[in-house]
Design an enzyme around this catalytic site. Structure first.
Site, mmCIF file in Angstrom:
data_model
loop_
_atom_site.group_PDB
_atom_site.id
_atom_site.type_symbol
_atom_site.label_atom_id
_atom_site.label_comp_id
_atom_site.label_asym_id
_atom_site.label_seq_id
_atom_site.Cartn_x
_atom_site.Cartn_y
_atom_site.Cartn_z
ATOM 1 N N ASP A 173 -4.800 -1.392 58.804
ATOM 2 C CA ASP A 173 -4.447 -0.238 58.200
ATOM 3 C C ASP A 173 -5.111 0.895 59.179
ATOM 4 O O ASP A 173 -6.008 1.218 59.437
ATOM 5 C CB ASP A 173 -5.191 -0.074 56.949
ATOM 6 C CG ASP A 173 -4.737 1.230 56.094
ATOM 7 O OD1 ASP A 173 -3.657 1.420 56.208
ATOM 8 O OD2 ASP A 173 -5.356 2.053 55.453
ATOM 9 N N LYS B 221 -7.912 -3.557 48.214
ATOM 10 C CA LYS B 221 -8.081 -2.388 49.303
ATOM 11 C C LYS B 221 -9.488 -1.861 49.267
ATOM 12 O O LYS B 221 -10.226 -2.726 48.335
ATOM 13 C CB LYS B 221 -7.545 -1.070 48.526
ATOM 14 C CG LYS B 221 -5.802 -1.266 48.694
ATOM 15 C CD LYS B 221 -5.105 0.023 48.063
ATOM 16 C CE LYS B 221 -3.655 -0.265 48.526
ATOM 17 N NZ LYS B 221 -3.059 1.142 48.062
ATOM 18 N N LYS C 37 6.134 3.419 47.981
ATOM 19 C CA LYS C 37 6.477 4.730 47.972
ATOM 20 C C LYS C 37 7.985 5.296 47.643
ATOM 21 O O LYS C 37 8.508 5.835 48.642
ATOM 22 C CB LYS C 37 5.979 5.339 49.466
ATOM 23 C CG LYS C 37 4.324 5.316 49.604
ATOM 24 C CD LYS C 37 3.676 5.750 50.683
ATOM 25 C CE LYS C 37 2.434 5.583 50.785
ATOM 26 N NZ LYS C 37 1.544 5.833 52.226
ATOM 27 N N GLU D 158 -6.422 -5.305 53.035
ATOM 28 C CA GLU D 158 -6.257 -4.247 53.910
ATOM 29 C C GLU D 158 -7.639 -4.183 54.658
ATOM 30 O O GLU D 158 -8.656 -4.017 54.231
ATOM 31 C CB GLU D 158 -6.319 -2.789 52.816
ATOM 32 C CG GLU D 158 -5.721 -1.715 53.367
ATOM 33 C CD GLU D 158 -5.606 -0.461 52.926
ATOM 34 O OE1 GLU D 158 -4.705 -0.509 51.864
ATOM 35 O OE2 GLU D 158 -6.397 0.448 52.761
ATOM 36 N N ARG E 122 28.780 13.877 40.412
ATOM 37 C CA ARG E 122 27.497 14.066 40.639
ATOM 38 C C ARG E 122 26.664 13.225 40.797
ATOM 39 O O ARG E 122 25.667 12.964 41.831
ATOM 40 C CB ARG E 122 27.033 15.507 40.056
ATOM 41 C CG ARG E 122 25.685 16.231 40.529
ATOM 42 C CD ARG E 122 25.778 16.963 41.677
ATOM 43 N NE ARG E 122 26.620 16.989 42.625
ATOM 44 C CZ ARG E 122 26.604 16.804 43.871
ATOM 45 N NH1 ARG E 122 25.782 16.130 44.425
ATOM 46 N NH2 ARG E 122 27.764 17.046 44.716
#
Lengths: 277, 277, 277, 277, 277, 277
Positions: free
Chosen positions: B216, B165, B133, B195, B98
């Site tokens: 962005d 940012k 992410k 950014e 698994r």
């Protein structure tokens, strides 16, 4: 979820994203500046992990972090809804932001998908349960999200449930021999479940008092026959290739439980934003 | 990937699924029975993690495990193709099954999706890169899968890249002041990325020698203007809401890099089966 | 420094010195007796690690520990100066004393030596940076001390910077081929640095757009030629056998950066005493 | 040294330098290329840690690493001497290089300095011992280097030796009361040592059967008187401000043991090079 | 037992006994001397843990250790019988001796006592099971010894079994309400067990389909009535104050299972010697 | 005991019993319900570990737990006596109950048995000491319980005491040669102890200044002769097969110390109940 165990996991996730520190933020902010951020749903979702995961991620970094107005886990919110407001040192908000978002986007995704399955069988007695097809390292969290979504959990690990499969049966020569060996070895507190492909196997399970019979990848007609055959003498679990479009039909066969790998292995992360006030 | 570091992660994943042992298998198999299994693609996919992850999972459990005919990571295979054959004690095959599947289904999913993005901009100079992410706890593995798929990695963590940012800029009063503070604090081996939301901000970046300018969530027209404005004086990265249908258009604006969160946060696990011979 | 990560390191250091406990102290003191101690500079030094390391060591042992009047990290103090006053249970003061002293004597030593190098090039644009020649297990702390002393950090580890050396070049056949391979593989956020021994190599670096050129063990004359040749097209780092007596001359060649292994591998621990009041 | 315990430490040091991998090396070398390197003394030194530390660092990374012709720990070698030849995959040689060098440079430094102290008292019965002034996290290794240099170890930690100091005595009202409390509490296998500043305190120690009397920062004349007074009834340890120029004089007073913090806190790292063949 | 998980535990036990090393042995033996030792039963016992624990302890210290003629776990041996012969470096034999002995003396003690209980009910259908009254940190090993002795395991931890007790019932108002809440929350693979003190509670359990009914501290007469009442509709477990002299009488009441805390909390360590050849 | 080190151990014990959580309790109680429980002695015992172990177990789970009226460690209480009252969330009380009880039952058992041995030699100078025959993983706690019972500790581990046994002596050819090697290698703060079987060996120990002579399994008459022979020139420790019925006779021979393995390896867990109010 056990906060005792959870803290340890969350710290590891923070370590992964921090390595030796947030070099951008430390160059620009001192330890004193503070701010308020809101977590906001960018799509409709079922909330999961707000206080117990997102808030905790920040608080593990910094005990000066506070939060307010958290949406309760399990609540359904619309797009645009504020999920929680968090306040504290900017350094810690920036450090925790990505880990917190990555986690709750995933957990809300699982809770939201689970809710869809649960709603799809609403009115029937059938329960939706998860599987061990969880993300390695996230099982405790993902199984929590399933419960929050209204689903139930299947066994947690290889050690707290018995599932006798093809190769176990083949090794023993028969289902009954395999069941006997399992009963002799495992705690009496754990029910014996057997995976079956045919009605003959279902028959054999009934002969040896199996407590849970899994109908694996059977067509609806066979499932109906199996349910009739079993007739309450065992719990019946349907498994294999379940989707939102097929789940109602499967539930209508009368099975007690439908296990859905997709709850965890195919849930899409929800879109949740963190906005600086 | 560093096998040195990888083993540690894989052991933790095994611990999660094993807890105190595989009670079903231990009831039925001795330590001596052995078997052969094949990993098979149940859909077309780009292989990722076969030897370095799947085979290793089994070998960490049992040094008697061997494998053969592994498809090389990065190779594209059709549905039905055998990915690898693994031989060894049944107990260890069942214990590792698994975890191995959960991992490579995810990694192949990421490599396969990345390959689609890379193919979608083929012929242009633009590079497809990932983001932070990633699934908490799986960053090293997932960024490996992106590379295997033909993508490149963005910064690994908060400590090996600078990304200035909104809130960093706001805290400093201007982009140039933020850049100055970052340059003074971070190693010279790390490029400064900022950014930007507007062409004015792009201008300001050029004024202070920013090495990488992130555009962005700009529309295609603004991106084209930004690329023209920058004119090779900085690397240009497009970011925000990129999909397979929009990536070609974005690449055509002339940006150097497109970062795609979806590579890791939205890749679907591939369907891979483990068949007992 | 990330207190989140730091606590873990400090706990390990305490475990090393405590093993199963302080048998002398437990024989003599109860958990209730308290005292006040002062940390005092026994030689002129630049303070490093007072609050974030020394105070924390004691507070990890016992949350009843308080401290006052800490000298700010980075401040230069004369011999005899009190660095900090610490109050709390005697048992915990005695338990933490050696670990705290061992650490800050080393950190102040590094900050003090770094300050001497920084002062030695004052007025010039050249930056003093450290290397990976740190004490195993203490890199985060030692690189912090370098920054406190006024230096800058070179790459932290093998994973956050690219440094192409002799054997990398030899394996590729040429600098440009090695650079190309590195650029293809590493994040765009990380600058490529190449180690050069000759002006020919510097030429080759310029041909392929290397961002940082290290002049390794060149004599002053060759360095001057290299700086002239590069002429602002790359950052120039001088490295190799730098001492307090040679650093000014090297800086005068016009290099941007001088990396000094001695900052960490040869700094002498400062003499700091802990006096019981 | 216990290799069992050592491996764990070395792995942590490797993790610190590797973080998520060696990005330069992985961009350029495959896992198949191999090479041979030599460790060479760039100054005269006493070897320490060659097989048990340097070779092991590489072997923990890669079990294909082999080595030959290692100089035995404790052997004195001249500048230019080859210390060991190591062969194996380039990737692993480059990954382990800095950790191995950082460690053995430090360990050889300590062994070499210890040898100087030991040589300085040669012909006398006095033993040179270390202190707890070791680098946090490196105590096991550094105390090994002291033994290799010909010194002996003082207590390892707060838990395996009793040293009654000023504040312990003050808390009890008298040396004898402190000794009594310690004897009542600690294992009979551990000798009681008391730190004394005056001959009166030495007297008091003799009155209550102290097994080891430390003469702390006494002048030579007082030390001689103390040795005469003690006259074999306790081991005598001199401590405080010992240097290579004073150690002979101190030893001549007749003390049994001289503890030298400098062995570990002030040893200079030896210059050792790693040359690629 | 999972050797994968076991190794980790055994290493921790070795660390506890070794701390920074075996100073006596290292003073006297080199790494080259080897010897043979035998483990010998000094009283009649049931063997448990010989290969999987004792041999492994030594092999974790040193891969040159070999062993031969191990008595199989579960075999009963008389006083004086050789249990196993172990050969290898003296240093490693001395290092592992105490940990290996401490463990197998305890495990053989548990297996031997369990065998006595199992023998005491031989001929009846009743199973002897353990409890969670195990030594903290040794649960996996001690539950293994129970199985080796012929007993079965009750739930392993709080997470793999449901046991509804007084305070759970009180909080819910009735047994049926508590059972309902548990059924709704826990995996269907886990049977619900309820602790009862009276026949009325047994009745209530039957009303709501409880799968396992624990008769807690009931007298023999009440137990017989309970068994008659339940009449096969649930598994019946007797619990509380079971001893070797009472166990036959309890079993004769017809209960299915008798749980015996004494198996682990009161087993006496067996006397096993390690003799040097 | 060091609470710093203790917390880490207790957390591991809790993890063992919790695995992924208390599924029964979470099904029934919310995080808000609270209760009060008392720990009560069900037999006469010497208290050990009440505040420092039992209370801490609960507080590690939940910082809302409070306790009151704890019996001081070392105090003797009769059957029925309340040992401590604990208040807090039910969830945390149920989670910690078994770990807390398992620990203090064992610790009180050791303290109680130790007190019996200490009482059995009351009036004589002989000290009762423990051995390394402790439960793996519990040494720090069990040696604490011995001290609480009025006993003393022998060496803690292989690293903080020297005990020269048969095989050490055999390897060196003579006791004096073994002692010499040990003295040359171990810290001067650690006394040398030698295990002897005959008066000849005792003689040899005296010849080479051994500080502690262990009389191993000698009969009373030989012990008396050994004590007379030693006549205060070394500490005398009797060891081997000591029981409550023989300890007085052994002590009367005049030995200084009697080491009793039974204190830890054969102490029966005390019966302590946790009652819900």
């Amino acid at each position: 979820m056990d906060t005792f165990l959870l803290n340890e996991q969350l710290r590891n996730f923070l370590r992964e994203d921090l390595e030796h520190g947030d070099i951008t933020t430390d160059a620009i902010f001192s330890d004193q500046e503070s701010a308020t951020v809101t977590l906001r749903a960018r799509e409709a979702l079922v909330a999961a992990g707000l206080e117990c995961v997102a808030a905790r991620v920040f608080q593990l970094l910094d005990d000066r972090i506070t939060y307010s107005q958290p949406i309760a886990d399990g609540q359904r919110v619309d797009r645009g809804h504020v999920l929680m407001t968090i306040n504290g040192p900017v350094r810690s908000l920036l450090r925790g932001e990505r880990v917190a978002l990555n986690l709750i986007q995933r957990l809300c995704g699982i809770a939201t998908l689970t809710r869809q399955y649960v709603d799809a069988v609403r009115g029937l007695k059938t329960k939706i349960v998860d599987t061990r097809k969880t993300t390695p390292g996230l099982r405790m969290l993902e199984k929590y999200a399933v419960r929050i979504g209204g689903g139930k959990n299947h066994r947690y690990s290889l050690s707290d449930g018995v599932l006798i499969k093809d190769n176990h049966i083949a090794a023993c020569g028969s289902i009954c021999r395999a069941v006997e060996k399992a009963q002799a070895a495992v705690p009496h507190t754990i029910a014996i479940e057997v995976e079956t492909d045919t009605l003959e196997q279902v028959h054999e399970c009934l002969d040896c008092g199996v407590q849970i019979i899994m109908l694996d990848n059977m067509d609806l007609n066979t499932m109906r026959q199996a349910v009739a055959l079993i007739n309450g003498r065992a719990l019946v679990e349907a498994s294999g290739g379940v989707s939102l479009s097929t789940v109602w039909g499967i539930a209508k066969t009368g099975v007690d439980i439908i296990s859905v790998g997709a709850l965890t292995h195919s849930a899409q992360a929800c879109d949740i934003g963190l906005d600086w006030q």
